[in-house]
Write a protein that holds these residues in place. Structure first.
Motif, mmCIF file in Angstrom:
data_model
loop_
_atom_site.group_PDB
_atom_site.id
_atom_site.type_symbol
_atom_site.label_atom_id
_atom_site.label_comp_id
_atom_site.label_asym_id
_atom_site.label_seq_id
_atom_site.Cartn_x
_atom_site.Cartn_y
_atom_site.Cartn_z
ATOM 1 N N LEU A 32 0.830 -1.215 0.000
ATOM 2 C CA LEU A 32 0.000 0.000 0.000
ATOM 3 C C LEU A 32 0.862 1.262 0.000
ATOM 4 C CD1 LEU A 32 -2.731 -1.001 2.601
ATOM 5 C CD2 LEU A 32 -3.091 -0.619 0.159
ATOM 6 N N LEU A 33 1.922 1.226 0.815
ATOM 7 C CA LEU A 33 2.801 2.387 0.954
ATOM 8 C C LEU A 33 4.234 1.942 0.668
ATOM 9 C CD1 LEU A 33 1.494 3.783 4.358
ATOM 10 C CD2 LEU A 33 1.182 4.872 2.148
ATOM 11 N N PRO A 34 4.610 1.792 -0.603
ATOM 12 C CA PRO A 34 5.969 1.328 -0.902
ATOM 13 C C PRO A 34 6.993 2.327 -0.357
ATOM 14 C CG PRO A 34 4.881 2.115 -2.899
ATOM 15 C CD PRO A 34 3.850 2.118 -1.815
ATOM 16 N N PRO A 35 8.186 1.838 0.040
ATOM 17 C CA PRO A 35 9.176 2.773 0.583
ATOM 18 C C PRO A 35 9.520 3.872 -0.430
ATOM 19 C CG PRO A 35 10.156 0.608 0.165
ATOM 20 C CD PRO A 35 8.682 0.467 -0.027
ATOM 21 N N ARG A 36 9.592 5.102 0.060
ATOM 22 C CA ARG A 36 9.905 6.255 -0.791
ATOM 23 C C ARG A 36 11.253 6.808 -0.393
ATOM 24 N NH1 ARG A 36 7.538 6.046 -5.189
ATOM 25 N NH2 ARG A 36 5.401 5.344 -5.003
ATOM 26 N N CYS A 37 12.036 7.190 -1.362
ATOM 27 C CA CYS A 37 13.360 7.745 -1.103
ATOM 28 C C CYS A 37 13.227 9.067 -0.341
ATOM 29 C CB CYS A 37 14.095 7.960 -2.418
ATOM 30 S SG CYS A 37 15.694 8.726 -2.207
ATOM 31 N N VAL A 38 13.922 9.183 0.797
ATOM 32 C CA VAL A 38 13.804 10.404 1.599
ATOM 33 C C VAL A 38 14.515 11.591 0.945
ATOM 34 C CG1 VAL A 38 13.523 9.230 3.831
ATOM 35 C CG2 VAL A 38 15.830 9.804 3.024
ATOM 36 N N ILE A 39 15.296 11.331 -0.100
ATOM 37 C CA ILE A 39 15.991 12.438 -0.769
ATOM 38 C C ILE A 39 15.210 12.930 -1.989
ATOM 39 C CG2 ILE A 39 18.130 13.129 -1.947
ATOM 40 C CD1 ILE A 39 19.544 10.979 -0.194
ATOM 41 N N CYS A 40 14.800 11.988 -2.880
ATOM 42 C CA CYS A 40 14.199 12.449 -4.133
ATOM 43 C C CYS A 40 12.748 12.000 -4.296
ATOM 44 C CB CYS A 40 15.031 11.960 -5.325
ATOM 45 S SG CYS A 40 14.880 10.193 -5.594
ATOM 46 N N GLY A 41 12.261 11.115 -3.416
ATOM 47 C CA GLY A 41 10.866 10.698 -3.503
ATOM 48 C C GLY A 41 10.613 9.533 -4.432
ATOM 49 N N ALA A 42 11.649 9.042 -5.148
ATOM 50 C CA ALA A 42 11.465 7.870 -6.028
ATOM 51 C C ALA A 42 11.260 6.627 -5.158
ATOM 52 C CB ALA A 42 12.690 7.698 -6.918
ATOM 53 N N ARG A 43 10.908 5.520 -5.805
ATOM 54 C CA ARG A 43 10.653 4.297 -5.039
ATOM 55 C C ARG A 43 11.938 3.786 -4.385
ATOM 56 N NH1 ARG A 43 6.223 -0.137 -6.150
ATOM 57 N NH2 ARG A 43 6.738 -1.449 -4.393
ATOM 58 N N GLY A 44 11.836 3.395 -3.116
ATOM 59 C CA GLY A 44 13.003 2.902 -2.382
ATOM 60 C C GLY A 44 13.371 1.488 -2.788
ATOM 61 N N VAL A 45 14.576 1.084 -2.452
ATOM 62 C CA VAL A 45 15.008 -0.281 -2.761
ATOM 63 C C VAL A 45 14.972 -1.127 -1.499
ATOM 64 C CG1 VAL A 45 16.435 0.116 -4.799
ATOM 65 C CG2 VAL A 45 17.427 0.480 -2.538
ATOM 66 N N ARG A 46 14.570 -2.386 -1.648
ATOM 67 C CA ARG A 46 14.610 -3.378 -0.558
ATOM 68 C C ARG A 46 14.120 -2.814 0.775
ATOM 69 N NH1 ARG A 46 19.531 -3.563 -2.840
ATOM 70 N NH2 ARG A 46 20.406 -2.614 -0.970
ATOM 71 N N GLU A 47 12.908 -2.332 0.831
ATOM 72 C CA GLU A 47 12.323 -1.837 2.089
ATOM 73 C C GLU A 47 13.141 -0.697 2.691
ATOM 74 O OE1 GLU A 47 9.406 -3.171 2.640
ATOM 75 O OE2 GLU A 47 9.867 -4.468 0.952
ATOM 76 N N CYS A 48 13.972 -0.035 1.884
ATOM 77 C CA CYS A 48 14.805 1.051 2.398
ATOM 78 C C CYS A 48 14.260 2.358 1.850
ATOM 79 C CB CYS A 48 16.249 0.817 1.941
ATOM 80 S SG CYS A 48 17.321 2.215 2.230
ATOM 81 N N ASP A 49 14.235 3.386 2.696
ATOM 82 C CA ASP A 49 13.696 4.679 2.254
ATOM 83 C C ASP A 49 14.732 5.489 1.471
ATOM 84 O OD1 ASP A 49 11.266 4.101 3.373
ATOM 85 O OD2 ASP A 49 11.719 5.071 5.275
#
Ligand SMILES: [Zn+2]
Ligand SMILES: [Zn+2]
Length: 251
Positions: A32-49
């Protein structure tokens, strides 16, 4: 192990397996809420923001002097540390990152804007970095003075220390080291003024038995005066070995 608990749903008794529910929740949440990159907002990798690109962009601390973490090509003691007596209170300082982009954005977001997602990402990076390091008997976040804590509402170093201690299975001790007085902001002070500013700033609890090997944790290291003062207080109180782990070192 707590593997079940009786509950009720619409009057019908149900058995709730907490572990299984937690797992389902985590999978559902990441869908429902895939991890989002805390820097650019793109999708995070491996449950990492963090996204793969931003993860690759984090600037590693370069080979550094083991005492003060000043960058050096060969990782040997720097000339300043070679001149210091062997009873220097900090046995070793290790920094994970250089304080450059994006750390110079993420760490202030944690420190001044309560961005705890940024804190969790940085703590996870620190845990990966220190996973193979010799484990100390305790992890001690460099404390904030209580007046500063009241003003800010949280302690940014503790926000890094909690998940880091959990990930590495280290005892987190916030009861041993205290800030006796609020020190003036260090930002505009040179190295000597920073040292003077911190004299007698830390005090160690007298009543608790002290671990022999501790790691001090701080978010940012500039001249190292804060870590030095905290380590000196711990060594004077009887701790045998004090090291420091910092998220980012100003280069
Ligand atoms: Zn990104
Ligand atoms: Zn050095």
């Amino acid at each position: 192990m707590d593997d079940g608990q009786a509950g009720s749903l619409g009057g019908m008794p149900i058995s709730v397996n907490r572990f299984r529910l937690a797992k389902v929740d985590a999978v559902l949440l990441s869908w429902l809420l895939p991890p989002r990159c805390v820097i650019c907002g793109a999708r995070g990798v491996r449950e990492c923001d963090l996204c793969a690109q931003c993860l690759a962009m984090l600037p590693p601390a370069r080979q550094a002097c083991p005492r003060c973490a000043r960058a050096r090509g060969d990782g040997a003691l720097c000339p300043a540390c070679r001149r210091i007596a062997p009873d220097f209170p900090l046995a070793r300082v290790q920094a994970v990152f250089a304080y450059a982009f994006p750390l110079d954005a993420l760490l202030p977001r944690l420190k001044f804007h309560a961005d705890f997602a940024a804190g969790r990402v940085l703590a996870a990076c620190m845990a990966a970095h220190f996973a193979a390091a010799p484990a100390p008997q305790a992890l001690l976040p460099v404390p904030l003075h209580s007046a500063r804590l009241r003003q800010r509402g949280y302690d940014q170093t503790l926000e890094l220390a909690r998940p880091l201690a959990r990930a590495l299975g280290l005892p987190l001790r916030t009861d041993l080291l205290h800030r006796r007085r609020a020190t003036a902001a260090q930002t505009r002070l040179d190295a000597d003024a920073r040292r003077r500013n911190l004299q007698g700033a830390f005090v160690v609890s007298a009543h608790a038995p002290l671990p022999q090997h501790v790691v001090l944790l701080d978010d940012v290291m500039t001249t190292g005066a804060t870590l030095h003062a905290a380590a000196a207080a711990l060594r004077a109180a009887g701790v045998m070995r004090v090291e420091a782990w910092v998220c980012a070192r100003v280069v």
